[in-house]
Design a protein around this motif. Sequence first.
Motif, PDB file in Angstrom:
ATOM      1  N   LEU A 268       2.456  -0.779  30.080  1.00  6.39           N
ATOM      2  CA  LEU A 268       2.908  -1.687  29.021  1.00  6.39           C
ATOM      3  C   LEU A 268       4.333  -1.385  28.553  1.00  6.39           C
ATOM      4  CD1 LEU A 268      -0.306  -2.049  26.825  1.00  6.39           C
ATOM      5  CD2 LEU A 268       0.565  -3.630  28.547  1.00  6.39           C
TER       6      LEU A 268
ATOM      7  N   PHE B 124      -4.688  -0.992  30.550  1.00  8.16           N
ATOM      8  CA  PHE B 124      -3.374  -1.288  29.981  1.00  8.16           C
ATOM      9  C   PHE B 124      -2.912  -0.044  29.220  1.00  8.16           C
ATOM     10  CE2 PHE B 124      -5.594  -5.269  30.536  1.00  8.16           C
ATOM     11  CZ  PHE B 124      -4.630  -6.127  31.052  1.00  8.16           C
TER      12      PHE B 124
ATOM     13  N   THR C   5       0.999 -10.514  30.436  1.00  7.87           N
ATOM     14  CA  THR C   5       2.104  -9.582  30.182  1.00  7.87           C
ATOM     15  C   THR C   5       3.388 -10.250  30.659  1.00  7.87           C
ATOM     16  OG1 THR C   5       2.066  -8.540  32.362  1.00  7.87           O
ATOM     17  CG2 THR C   5       0.588  -7.611  30.687  1.00  7.87           C
TER      18      THR C   5
END
Length: 544
Positions: free
Chosen positions: A360, A214, A375
């Motif tokens: 991200l 991530f 997410t």
Amino acid sequence: MSTTATKRTAEAETEELDVIIVGAGFAGFHLLDRLRGMGMSVQVFEAGNGPSGVWYWNCYPGARVDSPGPMYQFSRDDLWRDWKFSELYPSWQEIRAYFHYVDKKLDLSRDIRFNRRVNEAEFDPAHNRWSVRSSDGSITRARYFVLCTGLGSKPYVPELPGLSDFAGEHHHTALWPQQGLDLASKRVGVIGTGASGVQVAQEAAAVAAHLTVFQRTPNLALPMRQRKLDDDTIRRMKEGYPLAYQKRRTSFGGFDYDPLEKSASEVSEDERRATFERVWEIGGLAPWVGSFNDLLVNEQSNRAAYDFWRDKTRARIKDPTVAETLAPTEPLHPYGTKRPSLEQNFFDIFNQSNVSLVDLRKTPIERVTRSGIKTTAGEHDLDILVLATGFDAVTGGLTSIDIHGTQGETLREKWAKGVRAHLGMAAAGFPNLLFVYGPHSPNAFANGPTCAELQGDWIAGLLNHVRQRDWKRFEATAPAEEEWRAEVHALADATLFPRADSWYLGANIPGKPREMLSFAGGLSTYMAKCNESAERGYEGFTIG
Ligand code: N01
């Protein structure tokens, strides 16, 4: 310290020492040996169950230093002659072994109290003594209090909603289980792509069933050029050690090399390219601090270095979308203004079918769930979650101790309004207290062991000066620390560093003042200024 604590002082231990040091890493080791050699009674308090500072806590898979082994050790010949690292960039295991070797050779452990975290300290102006309370409840008193807590001793775990719901194991890289954790055949998630995230991702990719990285900000990581060192190579390298150690004492970054005496803006396109290629082949931090001397101050030169890095990096990544996320066409921040990590195969792992990358910035984390991470684009099921999310760096190790000075405020309260630290080693209102590798010293821009030796020797000199005159107290003055702060900020403002949200500026920690925490003028200039102060009778301090 509270009234209860003060009462306890009378009842409990009344041990009196010359010096209490916090931390048994390079700085603590060096100072313990120096001050003991000066005949002082010294004890080191160390929170870990063994020496080696950050390397005690950072035992995650793949943790290794990004200074070459010859530079990442003490420069004393009685120590380096009998020691060898088996790789150019040693692993945490070898660094720990090195600390045990030094410990044995200098007989240090007899004055180190392990498993003792220092929680609180208070200066008693009537007796000019520090009372220091540690995690076992004991209170020890000393004339001088020296903090060697390092750059990264306070891990940062961001507020991630739902983290406690996660059914698998989750660990911050700097709080890794000492017994280890097997990543093999597991679904592993790594949040963060700083030095720690890069290193753990490389290891996880080799064994995990699936690895999900991530990433919030791309890491402009440089080639480590790791290699094994055989005995013959080590013998030849050692022939150069005396000169290399001499050089590192007077260099910009505490290494045995300096930036080139040329700027990228003054040379031809061909020469620029050839130089970039040359330092790229050397690898390590050379493309950052061994390259043209204007990369971190001149926008055009910096952009040329970025473009070179981007093209080299993208050539290794097959999927164009992944390549754009890891090495964007347009930089998100200037090259080298966040700490570049050293990588071995970090960019190649994203070509593997068991590795995926989550951007991200496009799809932020909504929450951690029982089974993984959600997410805005969907769920990622995980067995292990690695938080490689960094540190409340530079100041965190110091401000996490309740240090009460003479002005009715703690060091944490004082620095909440912005750091003030004369020569990066002392603060007004906190007499007889010093710190190594602290804010407003070259810390982030200098090789750790070099800084530990140079600052350590300077501190030993100051304590000796005070002791010889039988003075009871020294303290940085408020005007001196203001002046030093202005100098640190002016140096930073002349660079591109303020343009990145980095831990150099405290910008990675919500609510922390955004300000340069490191002296960017180079270790040699810094030490010259410290020595100048000493020659003038410790200018900037009141002593008496
Ligand atoms: O920490 P870092 P580190 N959501 O702060 C991300 C030394 N060190 O432990 O960049 C998502 O660099 C954060 O993202 P961003 C070395 O000096 C040395 O890796 O803020 N992501 C970043 O990617 C190094 O520089 C060695 O956008 C979040 C990462 O976490 C320093 O320690 C080894 C987030 C943190 O990276 C720190 O390195 C290890 C969130 N809420 C460390 N919060 C060697 O010598 C943070 N991130 C090799």
